[in-house]
Design an enzyme around this catalytic site. Structure first.
Site, PDB file in Angstrom:
ATOM      1  N   THR A 136      -2.416   0.253   2.190  1.00  0.00           N
ATOM      2  CA  THR A 136      -1.201   0.906   1.709  1.00  0.00           C
ATOM      3  C   THR A 136      -1.523   2.152   0.885  1.00  0.00           C
ATOM      4  OG1 THR A 136       0.615   0.553   0.142  1.00  0.00           O
ATOM      5  CG2 THR A 136      -1.320  -0.757  -0.213  1.00  0.00           C
ATOM      6  N   ASP A 137      -0.527   3.038   0.763  1.00  0.00           N
ATOM      7  CA  ASP A 137      -0.711   4.210  -0.105  1.00  0.00           C
ATOM      8  C   ASP A 137      -0.660   3.828  -1.586  1.00  0.00           C
ATOM      9  OD1 ASP A 137       2.022   3.638  -0.249  1.00  0.00           O
ATOM     10  OD2 ASP A 137       2.694   5.671   0.221  1.00  0.00           O
ATOM     11  N   GLU A 138      -0.172   2.612  -1.878  1.00  0.00           N
ATOM     12  CA  GLU A 138      -0.021   2.222  -3.295  1.00  0.00           C
ATOM     13  C   GLU A 138      -1.354   2.096  -4.020  1.00  0.00           C
ATOM     14  OE1 GLU A 138       2.789  -0.786  -4.284  1.00  0.00           O
ATOM     15  OE2 GLU A 138       4.213  -0.127  -2.772  1.00  0.00           O
ATOM     16  N   TYR A 162       0.034  -6.331  -6.807  1.00  0.00           N
ATOM     17  CA  TYR A 162      -0.032  -6.146  -5.349  1.00  0.00           C
ATOM     18  C   TYR A 162      -1.001  -5.020  -5.000  1.00  0.00           C
ATOM     19  CZ  TYR A 162       1.140  -4.122  -0.813  1.00  0.00           C
ATOM     20  OH  TYR A 162       1.044  -3.579   0.451  1.00  0.00           O
ATOM     21  N   LYS A 166      -4.651  -5.042  -3.001  1.00  0.00           N
ATOM     22  CA  LYS A 166      -4.925  -4.293  -1.772  1.00  0.00           C
ATOM     23  C   LYS A 166      -6.115  -3.349  -1.982  1.00  0.00           C
ATOM     24  CE  LYS A 166      -2.917  -4.299   1.654  1.00  0.00           C
ATOM     25  NZ  LYS A 166      -3.016  -5.157   2.878  1.00  0.00           N
TER      26      LYS A 166
HETATM   27  P1  NAD Z   1       5.157  -9.078   5.541  1.00  0.00           P
HETATM   28  O1  NAD Z   1       5.248  -9.703   4.188  1.00  0.00           O
HETATM   29  O2  NAD Z   1       6.416  -8.802   6.287  1.00  0.00           O
HETATM   30  O3  NAD Z   1       4.271 -10.008   6.484  1.00  0.00           O
HETATM   31  C1  NAD Z   1       3.101 -10.625   6.037  1.00  0.00           C
HETATM   32  C2  NAD Z   1       2.684 -11.671   7.071  1.00  0.00           C
HETATM   33  O4  NAD Z   1       1.439 -12.234   6.637  1.00  0.00           O
HETATM   34  C3  NAD Z   1       3.684 -12.836   7.203  1.00  0.00           C
HETATM   35  O5  NAD Z   1       3.880 -13.137   8.559  1.00  0.00           O
HETATM   36  C4  NAD Z   1       2.991 -13.983   6.481  1.00  0.00           C
HETATM   37  O6  NAD Z   1       3.328 -15.263   6.986  1.00  0.00           O
HETATM   38  C5  NAD Z   1       1.511 -13.660   6.714  1.00  0.00           C
HETATM   39  N1  NAD Z   1       0.646 -14.229   5.675  1.00  0.00           N
HETATM   40  C6  NAD Z   1       0.801 -14.144   4.332  1.00  0.00           C
HETATM   41  N2  NAD Z   1      -0.185 -14.831   3.713  1.00  0.00           N
HETATM   42  C7  NAD Z   1      -0.982 -15.336   4.692  1.00  0.00           C
HETATM   43  C8  NAD Z   1      -2.169 -16.110   4.681  1.00  0.00           C
HETATM   44  N3  NAD Z   1      -2.725 -16.536   3.547  1.00  0.00           N
HETATM   45  N4  NAD Z   1      -2.746 -16.431   5.879  1.00  0.00           N
HETATM   46  C9  NAD Z   1      -2.181 -16.008   7.042  1.00  0.00           C
HETATM   47  N5  NAD Z   1      -1.054 -15.298   7.115  1.00  0.00           N
HETATM   48  C10 NAD Z   1      -0.458 -14.957   5.954  1.00  0.00           C
HETATM   49  O7  NAD Z   1       4.294  -7.777   5.358  1.00  0.00           O
HETATM   50  P2  NAD Z   1       4.421  -6.341   6.077  1.00  0.00           P
HETATM   51  O8  NAD Z   1       5.394  -5.515   5.338  1.00  0.00           O
HETATM   52  O9  NAD Z   1       4.554  -6.551   7.532  1.00  0.00           O
HETATM   53  O10 NAD Z   1       2.975  -5.747   5.749  1.00  0.00           O
HETATM   54  C11 NAD Z   1       1.871  -6.029   6.601  1.00  0.00           C
HETATM   55  C12 NAD Z   1       0.632  -5.356   6.053  1.00  0.00           C
HETATM   56  O11 NAD Z   1       0.843  -3.952   5.990  1.00  0.00           O
HETATM   57  C13 NAD Z   1       0.244  -5.788   4.648  1.00  0.00           C
HETATM   58  O12 NAD Z   1      -1.151  -5.889   4.599  1.00  0.00           O
HETATM   59  C14 NAD Z   1       0.757  -4.664   3.758  1.00  0.00           C
HETATM   60  O13 NAD Z   1      -0.033  -4.561   2.608  1.00  0.00           O
HETATM   61  C15 NAD Z   1       0.580  -3.477   4.669  1.00  0.00           C
HETATM   62  N6  NAD Z   1       1.497  -2.344   4.447  1.00  0.00           N
HETATM   63  C16 NAD Z   1       2.849  -2.557   4.404  1.00  0.00           C
HETATM   64  C17 NAD Z   1       3.701  -1.470   4.268  1.00  0.00           C
HETATM   65  C18 NAD Z   1       5.207  -1.656   4.228  1.00  0.00           C
HETATM   66  O14 NAD Z   1       5.927  -0.687   3.962  1.00  0.00           O
HETATM   67  N7  NAD Z   1       5.731  -2.838   4.507  1.00  0.00           N
HETATM   68  C19 NAD Z   1       3.165  -0.173   4.158  1.00  0.00           C
HETATM   69  C20 NAD Z   1       1.779  -0.008   4.190  1.00  0.00           C
HETATM   70  C21 NAD Z   1       0.957  -1.101   4.351  1.00  0.00           C
HETATM   71  O1  DAU Z   2       4.126   2.249  -0.040  1.00  0.00           O
HETATM   72  C1  DAU Z   2       3.801   1.189   0.807  1.00  0.00           C
HETATM   73  C2  DAU Z   2       4.362  -0.095   0.243  1.00  0.00           C
HETATM   74  O2  DAU Z   2       5.769  -0.053   0.433  1.00  0.00           O
HETATM   75  C3  DAU Z   2       3.777  -1.349   0.884  1.00  0.00           C
HETATM   76  O3  DAU Z   2       2.412  -1.406   0.607  1.00  0.00           O
HETATM   77  C4  DAU Z   2       4.476  -2.611   0.374  1.00  0.00           C
HETATM   78  O4  DAU Z   2       3.997  -3.750   1.055  1.00  0.00           O
HETATM   79  C5  DAU Z   2       5.956  -2.464   0.609  1.00  0.00           C
HETATM   80  O5  DAU Z   2       6.639  -3.581   0.070  1.00  0.00           O
HETATM   81  C6  DAU Z   2       6.488  -1.171  -0.021  1.00  0.00           C
HETATM   82  O6  DAU Z   2       6.437  -1.251  -1.474  1.00  0.00           O
HETATM   83  P1  DAU Z   2       7.602  -0.657  -2.407  1.00  0.00           P
HETATM   84  O7  DAU Z   2       7.546  -1.349  -3.709  1.00  0.00           O
HETATM   85  O8  DAU Z   2       7.592   0.815  -2.386  1.00  0.00           O
HETATM   86  O9  DAU Z   2       8.876  -1.155  -1.532  1.00  0.00           O
HETATM   87  P2  DAU Z   2      10.264  -1.839  -1.935  1.00  0.00           P
HETATM   88  O10 DAU Z   2      11.098  -1.860  -0.710  1.00  0.00           O
HETATM   89  O11 DAU Z   2      10.078  -3.097  -2.691  1.00  0.00           O
HETATM   90  O12 DAU Z   2      10.885  -0.771  -2.949  1.00  0.00           O
HETATM   91  C7  DAU Z   2      11.103   0.581  -2.563  1.00  0.00           C
HETATM   92  C8  DAU Z   2      11.649   1.320  -3.771  1.00  0.00           C
HETATM   93  O13 DAU Z   2      12.978   0.825  -4.053  1.00  0.00           O
HETATM   94  C9  DAU Z   2      10.866   1.097  -5.052  1.00  0.00           C
HETATM   95  O14 DAU Z   2      10.828   2.300  -5.805  1.00  0.00           O
HETATM   96  C10 DAU Z   2      11.652   0.027  -5.802  1.00  0.00           C
HETATM   97  C11 DAU Z   2      13.089   0.296  -5.369  1.00  0.00           C
HETATM   98  N1  DAU Z   2      13.955  -0.899  -5.293  1.00  0.00           N
HETATM   99  C12 DAU Z   2      13.532  -1.958  -4.572  1.00  0.00           C
HETATM  100  C13 DAU Z   2      14.307  -3.098  -4.475  1.00  0.00           C
HETATM  101  C14 DAU Z   2      13.839  -4.295  -3.698  1.00  0.00           C
HETATM  102  C15 DAU Z   2      15.197  -0.888  -5.926  1.00  0.00           C
HETATM  103  O15 DAU Z   2      15.606   0.100  -6.561  1.00  0.00           O
HETATM  104  N2  DAU Z   2      15.958  -2.011  -5.825  1.00  0.00           N
HETATM  105  C16 DAU Z   2      15.570  -3.129  -5.143  1.00  0.00           C
HETATM  106  O16 DAU Z   2      16.323  -4.134  -5.127  1.00  0.00           O
END
Ligand code: NAD
Ligand code: DAU
Length: 359
Positions: A136-138, A162, A166
Site C-alpha cells: 500500500t501507499d500508506e 495497519y 504492511k
Molecule cells: P480485504 O480486507 O477486502 O480482503 C482481505 C482478504 O484476506 C479476505 O478475503 C480475508 O479473508 C483474507 N485474510 C485475512 N487474514 C487472513 C489470514 N490470516 N489467512 C488467510 N487469509 C486471510 O482487503 P483488500 O482491500 O482486498 O486488500 C487486499 C490487499 O491489498 C491487502 O494486502 C491490502 O493491504 C492491499 N491494498 C489494499 C488497498 C485498498 O484500497 N483496499 C490499496 C492498496 C493495497
Molecule cells: O491507501 C491505500 C489504503 O486505502 C489501503 O492500504 C487500505 O487497505 C484501505 O483500507 C485504504 O485505507 P484508508 O484508510 O485510506 O481507507 P478508508 O476507506 O478506511 O478511508 C478513506 C478516507 O475516508 C480516510 O481519510 C478516512 C475517511 N473515512 C473513512 C470512513 C470509513 C471517513 O471520513 N469516514 C468513514 O466512515
C-alpha cells in the site's frame, strides 16, 4: 500451464484480480485461492468462477505454517500473488495485534514456504517463479507539501498499526530479495474502489448508508486527501509487474486522482440521485443533509498521492478508467447487488458499526 497461488482471493481486490485474470488468460492458467475467510472474506464474491476447472479454493490461514507448507508441497506453484491481510485502518487502531500476526508473520510464513520449494540445491531459484507482494501507499506516511508525491524512493514512515504492519511485511520481502535473491516484487498502490468492497471502507459505507437514509460519518474536517484508483487498474498493474517487472524491484501504482473525502461523499450522493429511478423510494433518503462530521480518526494521515512514473515508463502501465466512469460503475454495481450487501451487513457488521461509530 502456469499455476497462480492467490492469497486473500475472497476479499475485495483478490476477487477482482481472479476475475481479471480469467478474463485475460481464460483456460491458459490455473488459480488456487488460499483464504482464511475472516469477516472480510466472502466466497459469494467468487460465484462467477467457482465452477471453473482451472480454479480451486483452499481454506487456510497464512499464519498456519503446516497448512501453508502442505499447499506448496502439493501444488507446483509458479506465481504467488499475496493479497491476504487485515486491511482496515480503523480496526488496526482498536485491535492491532492481529495485524502483526497476519500481515507480518503470515507474510514470513508464505515467503519461507515458497523458498523451500523454489530454491535449487545451488541456492538459486527455479526458472519462472515469482512472488508478488501486494502493498500500500500508506507505508510512506502522510504528505504535507501539496506539490509532493510518493515515489519508490520515499522513505517509509507509517503511522497506523495497519500501515506499520504492511511496511514491516515489505521489509521482510526485501530482506528475502537482498539475502537470498528470492524472486519477489512489491507493488504499493493507492486507495482502490469498485465492486465487492466491504462496507467498512469509505465508498461502499457511504453508498450503503445513503440508500438507507443513515448518517454519513465524515471524519474530522473531511478534507483528508486520498488518491483513488478503480480496482481493475490495480489488477492490470499487478499482472504487468508479474509479467515484466524487474525482480527485486518495487512499483508504485496510482492514477493521479486525488480527492478530498468530502468531495467523494458528495459525488456519491449526486451519482445515486442521478442513477436511482424517480419512483425508487430510496431516492428520497439520499441527500447532503445526511453528512455528519464526527470525531477524527486517531493519527489520521492527511494526504496520500502516488507518483506512478516508474510503472508507466518501465512497463507502460496507465489506468483505463476515469474516476467519473469508475464511480458510476461502482454505484451501479452496489445498486444491482442489494442481496450481497444485505448479506454482509447483517450479523457481526452491526456490532462493528455500533462500536466504531458509537451509535
Ligand atoms: P480485504 O480486507 O477486502 O480482503 C482481505 C482478504 O484476506 C479476505 O478475503 C480475508 O479473508 C483474507 N485474510 C485475512 N487474514 C487472513 C489470514 N490470516 N489467512 C488467510 N487469509 C486471510 O482487503 P483488500 O482491500 O482486498 O486488500 C487486499 C490487499 O491489498 C491487502 O494486502 C491490502 O493491504 C492491499 N491494498 C489494499 C488497498 C485498498 O484500497 N483496499 C490499496 C492498496 C493495497
Ligand atoms: O491507501 C491505500 C489504503 O486505502 C489501503 O492500504 C487500505 O487497505 C484501505 O483500507 C485504504 O485505507 P484508508 O484508510 O485510506 O481507507 P478508508 O476507506 O478506511 O478511508 C478513506 C478516507 O475516508 C480516510 O481519510 C478516512 C475517511 N473515512 C473513512 C470512513 C470509513 C471517513 O471520513 N469516514 C468513514 O466512515
Amino acid at each position: 500451464m502456469r499455476t497462480y497461488l492467490v492469497t486473500g482471493g475472497a476479499g475485495f481486490i483478490g476477487s477482482n484480480f481472479i476475475y481479471y485474470m480469467f478474463r485475460k488468460y481464460g483456460n491458459d492458467i490455473r488459480i488456487i485461492n488460499v483464504d482464511a475467510l475472516t469477516y472480510a472474506g466472502n466466497l459469494a464474491n467468487l460465484d462467477g468462477v467457482k465452477d471453473r476447472k482451472n480454479y480451486t479454493f483452499l481454506r487456510a490461514d497464512i499464519r498456519n505454517k503446516d497448512a501453508i507448507e502442505k499447499i506448496f508441497k502439493e501444488n507446483n506453484v509458479d506465481i504467488v500473488v499475496h493479497f491476504a491481510a487485515e486491511s482496515h485502518v480503523d480496526r488496526s487502531i482498536t485491535d492491532p495485534e492481529v495485524f502483526v500476526e497476519t500481515n507480518v508473520v503470515g507474510t514470513a510464513v508464505l515467503l519461507n514456504a515458497a523458498k523451500a520449494v523454489w530454491e535449487k540445491d545451488d541456492g538459486t531459484f527455479k526458472e519462472g517463479k515469482r512472488f508478488l507482494h501486494v502493498s500500500t501507499d500508506e507505508v510512506y506516511g502522510s504528505l504535507s507539501d501539496p506539490k509532493d508525491y510518493f515515489y519508490e524512493t520515499t522513505p517509509y514512515d507509517p503511522h497506523s498499526p495497519y500501515s506499520a504492519s504492511k511496511a514491516s511485511a515489505d521489509l521482510i520481502v526485501k530482506a528475502y530479495v537482498d539475502t537470498y535473491h528470492f524472486p519477489a516484487c512489491i507493488t504499493n498502490c493507492s486507495n482502490n474502489y469498485g465492486p465487492y468492497q466491504f462496507p467498512e471502507k469509505l465508498i461502499p459505507l457511504m453508498i450503503n448508508n445513503a440508500l438507507a437514509g443513515k448518517k454519513l460519518p465524515v471524519y474530522g474536517d473531511g478534507r483528508n486527501v486520498r488518491d483513488w484508483l478503480y480496482v481493475d487498474d490495480h489488477c492490470k498493474g499487478i499482472d504487468m509487474v508479474i509479467e515484466k517487472g524487474r525482480l527485486g524491484e518495487k512499483y508504485n501504482i496510482g492514477g493521479h486522482n486525488e480527492r478530498e473525502n468530502i468531495q467523494i461523499v458528495k459525488t456519491i450522493i449526486s451519482t445515486l440521485r442521478e442513477i436511482l429511478p424517480e419512483d425508487d423510494p430510496r431516492r428520497n433518503n439520499v441527500s447532503e443533509d445526511l453528512i455528519t462530521y464526527v470525531e477524527d480518526r486517531k493519527g489520521h494521515d492527511r494526504r496520500y498521492a502516488i507518483a506512478p512514473d516508474k510503472i508507466s515508463s518501465e512497463l507502460g502501465w496507465l489506468p483505463d478508467t476515469k474516476f467519473e466512469d469508475g464511480i458510476r460503475l461502482t454505484v451501479k454495481w452496489y445498486l444491482e447487488h442489494k442481496a450481497w450487501m444485505e448479506n454482509i451487513t447483517s450479523g457481526d457488521y452491526q456490532e462493528y458499526y455500533r462500536r466504531q461509530y458509537s451509535v
